[in-house]
Design a protein around this motif. Sequence first.
Motif, PDB file in Angstrom:
ATOM      1  N   PHE A  96       0.830  -1.206   0.000  1.00  0.00           N
ATOM      2  CA  PHE A  96       0.000   0.000   0.000  1.00  0.00           C
ATOM      3  C   PHE A  96       0.865   1.258   0.000  1.00  0.00           C
ATOM      4  O   PHE A  96       0.576   2.227  -0.716  1.00  0.00           O
ATOM      5  CB  PHE A  96      -0.926  -0.004   1.211  1.00  0.00           C
ATOM      6  CG  PHE A  96      -1.827   1.202   1.277  1.00  0.00           C
ATOM      7  CD1 PHE A  96      -3.025   1.221   0.577  1.00  0.00           C
ATOM      8  CD2 PHE A  96      -1.464   2.319   2.021  1.00  0.00           C
ATOM      9  CE1 PHE A  96      -3.849   2.326   0.624  1.00  0.00           C
ATOM     10  CE2 PHE A  96      -2.282   3.435   2.067  1.00  0.00           C
ATOM     11  CZ  PHE A  96      -3.479   3.435   1.367  1.00  0.00           C
ATOM     12  N   GLY A  97       1.916   1.256   0.806  1.00  0.00           N
ATOM     13  CA  GLY A  97       2.790   2.434   0.851  1.00  0.00           C
ATOM     14  C   GLY A  97       3.475   2.690  -0.475  1.00  0.00           C
ATOM     15  O   GLY A  97       3.506   3.824  -0.973  1.00  0.00           O
ATOM     16  N   LEU A  98       4.056   1.633  -1.065  1.00  0.00           N
ATOM     17  CA  LEU A  98       4.709   1.802  -2.355  1.00  0.00           C
ATOM     18  C   LEU A  98       3.710   2.212  -3.425  1.00  0.00           C
ATOM     19  O   LEU A  98       4.022   3.034  -4.304  1.00  0.00           O
ATOM     20  CB  LEU A  98       5.406   0.501  -2.753  1.00  0.00           C
ATOM     21  CG  LEU A  98       6.628   0.109  -1.915  1.00  0.00           C
ATOM     22  CD1 LEU A  98       7.113  -1.276  -2.311  1.00  0.00           C
ATOM     23  CD2 LEU A  98       7.752   1.126  -2.086  1.00  0.00           C
ATOM     24  N   VAL A 500       7.284  14.907   8.146  1.00  0.00           N
ATOM     25  CA  VAL A 500       6.867  15.313   6.802  1.00  0.00           C
ATOM     26  C   VAL A 500       5.347  15.367   6.708  1.00  0.00           C
ATOM     27  O   VAL A 500       4.767  16.302   6.144  1.00  0.00           O
ATOM     28  CB  VAL A 500       7.449  14.346   5.751  1.00  0.00           C
ATOM     29  CG1 VAL A 500       6.858  14.621   4.372  1.00  0.00           C
ATOM     30  CG2 VAL A 500       8.969  14.469   5.707  1.00  0.00           C
ATOM     31  N   SER A 501       4.671  14.375   7.261  1.00  0.00           N
ATOM     32  CA  SER A 501       3.213  14.343   7.214  1.00  0.00           C
ATOM     33  C   SER A 501       2.614  15.524   7.970  1.00  0.00           C
ATOM     34  O   SER A 501       1.669  16.170   7.500  1.00  0.00           O
ATOM     35  CB  SER A 501       2.702  13.026   7.796  1.00  0.00           C
ATOM     36  OG  SER A 501       3.232  11.918   7.105  1.00  0.00           O
ATOM     37  N   ALA A 741       0.245  10.656   2.792  1.00  0.00           N
ATOM     38  CA  ALA A 741       1.461  10.734   3.606  1.00  0.00           C
ATOM     39  C   ALA A 741       1.189  10.253   5.030  1.00  0.00           C
ATOM     40  O   ALA A 741       1.983   9.486   5.608  1.00  0.00           O
ATOM     41  CB  ALA A 741       1.988  12.171   3.618  1.00  0.00           C
ATOM     42  N   PHE A 742       0.059  10.666   5.608  1.00  0.00           N
ATOM     43  CA  PHE A 742      -0.264  10.246   6.967  1.00  0.00           C
ATOM     44  C   PHE A 742      -0.563   8.754   7.031  1.00  0.00           C
ATOM     45  O   PHE A 742      -0.170   8.068   7.981  1.00  0.00           O
ATOM     46  CB  PHE A 742      -1.463  11.043   7.494  1.00  0.00           C
ATOM     47  CG  PHE A 742      -1.113  11.928   8.635  1.00  0.00           C
ATOM     48  CD1 PHE A 742      -0.834  11.388   9.880  1.00  0.00           C
ATOM     49  CD2 PHE A 742      -1.034  13.290   8.475  1.00  0.00           C
ATOM     50  CE1 PHE A 742      -0.495  12.202  10.945  1.00  0.00           C
ATOM     51  CE2 PHE A 742      -0.696  14.114   9.529  1.00  0.00           C
ATOM     52  CZ  PHE A 742      -0.433  13.574  10.773  1.00  0.00           C
ATOM     53  N   THR A 743      -1.245   8.251   6.025  1.00  0.00           N
ATOM     54  CA  THR A 743      -1.571   6.826   6.023  1.00  0.00           C
ATOM     55  C   THR A 743      -0.306   5.978   5.944  1.00  0.00           C
ATOM     56  O   THR A 743      -0.172   4.964   6.647  1.00  0.00           O
ATOM     57  CB  THR A 743      -2.498   6.499   4.845  1.00  0.00           C
ATOM     58  OG1 THR A 743      -3.668   7.308   4.931  1.00  0.00           O
ATOM     59  CG2 THR A 743      -2.896   5.035   4.857  1.00  0.00           C
ATOM     60  N   PHE A 830      -1.574  13.220  17.181  1.00  0.00           N
ATOM     61  CA  PHE A 830      -1.533  12.329  18.336  1.00  0.00           C
ATOM     62  C   PHE A 830      -2.781  11.462  18.427  1.00  0.00           C
ATOM     63  O   PHE A 830      -2.728  10.362  18.987  1.00  0.00           O
ATOM     64  CB  PHE A 830      -1.352  13.145  19.622  1.00  0.00           C
ATOM     65  CG  PHE A 830       0.070  13.567  19.858  1.00  0.00           C
ATOM     66  CD1 PHE A 830       0.959  12.707  20.466  1.00  0.00           C
ATOM     67  CD2 PHE A 830       0.514  14.802  19.430  1.00  0.00           C
ATOM     68  CE1 PHE A 830       2.280  13.076  20.672  1.00  0.00           C
ATOM     69  CE2 PHE A 830       1.838  15.183  19.631  1.00  0.00           C
ATOM     70  CZ  PHE A 830       2.724  14.317  20.255  1.00  0.00           C
ATOM     71  N   LEU A 831      -3.890  11.938  17.887  1.00  0.00           N
ATOM     72  CA  LEU A 831      -5.081  11.099  17.876  1.00  0.00           C
ATOM     73  C   LEU A 831      -4.873   9.880  16.972  1.00  0.00           C
ATOM     74  O   LEU A 831      -5.105   8.732  17.386  1.00  0.00           O
ATOM     75  CB  LEU A 831      -6.285  11.912  17.394  1.00  0.00           C
ATOM     76  CG  LEU A 831      -7.591  11.123  17.214  1.00  0.00           C
ATOM     77  CD1 LEU A 831      -8.050  10.552  18.553  1.00  0.00           C
ATOM     78  CD2 LEU A 831      -8.666  11.987  16.589  1.00  0.00           C
ATOM     79  N   ILE A 832      -4.411  10.135  15.747  1.00  0.00           N
ATOM     80  CA  ILE A 832      -4.196   9.021  14.817  1.00  0.00           C
ATOM     81  C   ILE A 832      -3.042   8.148  15.280  1.00  0.00           C
ATOM     82  O   ILE A 832      -3.148   6.915  15.312  1.00  0.00           O
ATOM     83  CB  ILE A 832      -3.929   9.570  13.399  1.00  0.00           C
ATOM     84  CG1 ILE A 832      -5.150  10.353  12.895  1.00  0.00           C
ATOM     85  CG2 ILE A 832      -3.601   8.440  12.440  1.00  0.00           C
ATOM     86  CD1 ILE A 832      -4.936  11.009  11.555  1.00  0.00           C
TER      87      ILE A 832
END
Length: 856
Positions: A96-98, A500-501, A741-743, A830-832
């Motif tokens: 998924f990231g790639l 970065v996110s 980016a966050f995921t 911090f929530l995620i």
Amino acid sequence: MKRSAPKTDAWNCWYIRTADTVRQRTGLSGIGQIIPFALCKRTDSQAYAVPVRGLSNKRNTLLEFLYRQPDMLCNYFKIAFRTLRKYRLFSFINIFGLASGMMICLLALIDIKGSFDVDNFHPHPERTYRLLTDVVSKTNDRVAFATSPLPLADLLTKDYDFVEGTTHFIRAYGEFDDGRKRLQPMTFWVDADFFRVFGYPILAGTAATAPHTAVLTQRMAEKFFGKANPLGKVIHYEGAGAFIVTGIIDNTSPGRSHQKFDMLLSAQSLKSEALTDWKNHREGYTYVLLKPGVTTETFEKSLASIATRTTKLIQDNKVNAYHFRAQALPDIAPAHEELMHGTYEPTYGKLATEMGVGLLTLLLAVFNYINLTLARSLSRAREVGIRKVVGGLRWQVMAQFMAESVILALLGLALAFVGLKLIEPMGFVQRWLIGGVKWGWETGLLFVVFSIVAGLLAGMVPARILSDFAPAQVLRSHTGLKVIRGISLRKSLIVVQFAVSLLAMITLYVLDRQQTYMSEGDYGFEREQVLTIPVLPGRSADKLVDAIHQQAGVTEVAATSDLFGSHPQNTQWAYRQRRQNDSLLIDCFFINHQLVPALGLQLLAGQNFTPIDAAKNRVLINEEALKGFGLGTAKEAIGQTILLGNNREVSVAGVVKNFNYAGFVWALKPLVLQYQPEKFQYLNVKVAAGSSAATVAAIAKAWKQLYPYEPFAGQWYSDYLRERHSHDDDNHFLGVLTAIAFTIACMGLLGMVTYNTETRTKEVGIRKVMGAAVHQIVWSLSSDFVRLLLIAAAIAIPLGYVAGMAILLNFAFHVSIGIETFGPCIGLLFLIGGLTIGLQTYRSAVANPVKALRSE
């Protein structure tokens, strides 16, 4: 002794000395016997023993047993697939990231490809040139313009026989109407040679070559005439008369072009001094089609001669000389330099930025791969150790790990292509990235090569590290590598990912807050309960105004030449006194006497004018005009006169308090409000609170009675400002990038937390048996990761402040950056992150300790 030919089997690559050397040094007869590994020509210092599989027939040569069975790669990929299946969670995170990173890179690659294909569909791009002008000032400063003096084209046609044709491309500003609608299409004047030099296909009708003719793009024709046949229809252009539509032109499907337009007008109708004025080099663009065989050098020499001649014609107190350059059509895009009055060609800076964003996103995914692969290094230490004990070379161990990364990259490519198809219809993507780009199997092959390279680069670092570890070293250490003061490489990568996110989130949030401020902020005039209605061009609005006044709930009906909150269309020079150098650039709006009370404008002095004042040439000015003209105080300015650019002398009837009539991008400028009913284009209807829906329905009914064939286009003022300043398509795409980016960062963190809890299963069981509470175990497992989030926030906050201020400097009126900006972003981080860490550690903390201890 019988000597066998070299065989191939499941052994690795051995370099064995010749038979004579083996016999002399060991006394071994040869095939099937065991020789010390020291006789094998290898760089490893370990002395193993291997069976001799064959000897060479030649003296002083090396017998090479190669591990080159046809099924070698198949074995690699089988092992890789089994490993991916065994570690499903880690494999999904990596794929998924790639895929997410490669999807952004694919968008950039498509745009880059399209940028190099700009204008490749024209008949003779290799012989077509755009003329650039280098303007040298009196101080010898040189500025490059994409435009050129318009007489240059006629001079080239008359005096140089190597020129096959020339054409102008001159911007036309203003509004067009067909008697029902008033639009502002992107319009250019062109001459007959334009349709010969450039290859835009005519879908219907003929080109606009005769005076007072025009061609429209299909999209603009539908805006004007809907589904009706536009050929032969008449469009009115203020100041230039009526134009007959002779054709429909296609400027999108052939491919990308640096020229963007909605309408082309025949230059046979153009009456402009710029056509013969050598001093005006900003008016339009000049293109030249050379005859076959003419070199660029010959053309450049002619341009240099023309520049020398025309410099004598320039009598300008700011310009010293001109220098002309020929820019070949294929060289226009991507742009190598920044040109004044440039067109729409993409620049190398834009392409580099796009590719940088894509590679940064992909780099975050690569960090995940490195993190998770190194985290699982202990579980694969036995595999690496056994392979090395039985004689596996380092490059073979590396090849195994890199084969896994290539498989992940190819699977990620397939998922990235699906994601690309999902976001392809987005407005931002079509408008700025892949719109108009044609791509086929060559682009697909480029995608595959790119994914393989990305996979190899992603797998290189863990492959080198794991293949270099001795089994004992791997079993002794959980991290092995240190970067800064005890923070491992894997933890450093997590910090970079979340920094970065968070930086992207802060930047996007600042932009979103600014757009919200521009659409909902205080402009200095009332916009609630105000209904805006466009006035049909060429028709008097008196009957409509009377009909609206009769509706219940209507308190004021004001008229204006344009809506406040947008860029003013009428700007002119004004003077305080004749024959003095006291000119001031002012913005002009034309209003009636009801606009001041309808929009709640505040008069500081004087009084609102009435229709009777129109004959007396009385105007209203704002505080900026008061200062600019030096009229003293607001009371002192009443009755004083100023001279407008059309030599019309007017007197000041009143001074209004400053308000943002032009939006929040530009600083406040001098403003003059005049009464000229022929300029009115909009009605602003003030509606009493509590009767909005019924009043709007009544106004729409009155409209239909007067104009039964025209749609009612009334819109609330607040909705107009919101639509104008809220770029939802752009924000949605930027939001997708930030979410990706966050995921990626959160999935990488999930993988690390999962592995951390799995490796500490026995510790958790012992703690629970000794009486530790669940919250204590959760904190013990998650405290290190919470510290990483704090470090990421400490890095991203100052960088986010700098990035946010860089954006806000483009606006004269903007929001502030403080706790109201950083608070929600850090809270969401911090929530995620906390949910990612807490849920996984909680599952481990509440597990049965008996099972935990038994698992060890």
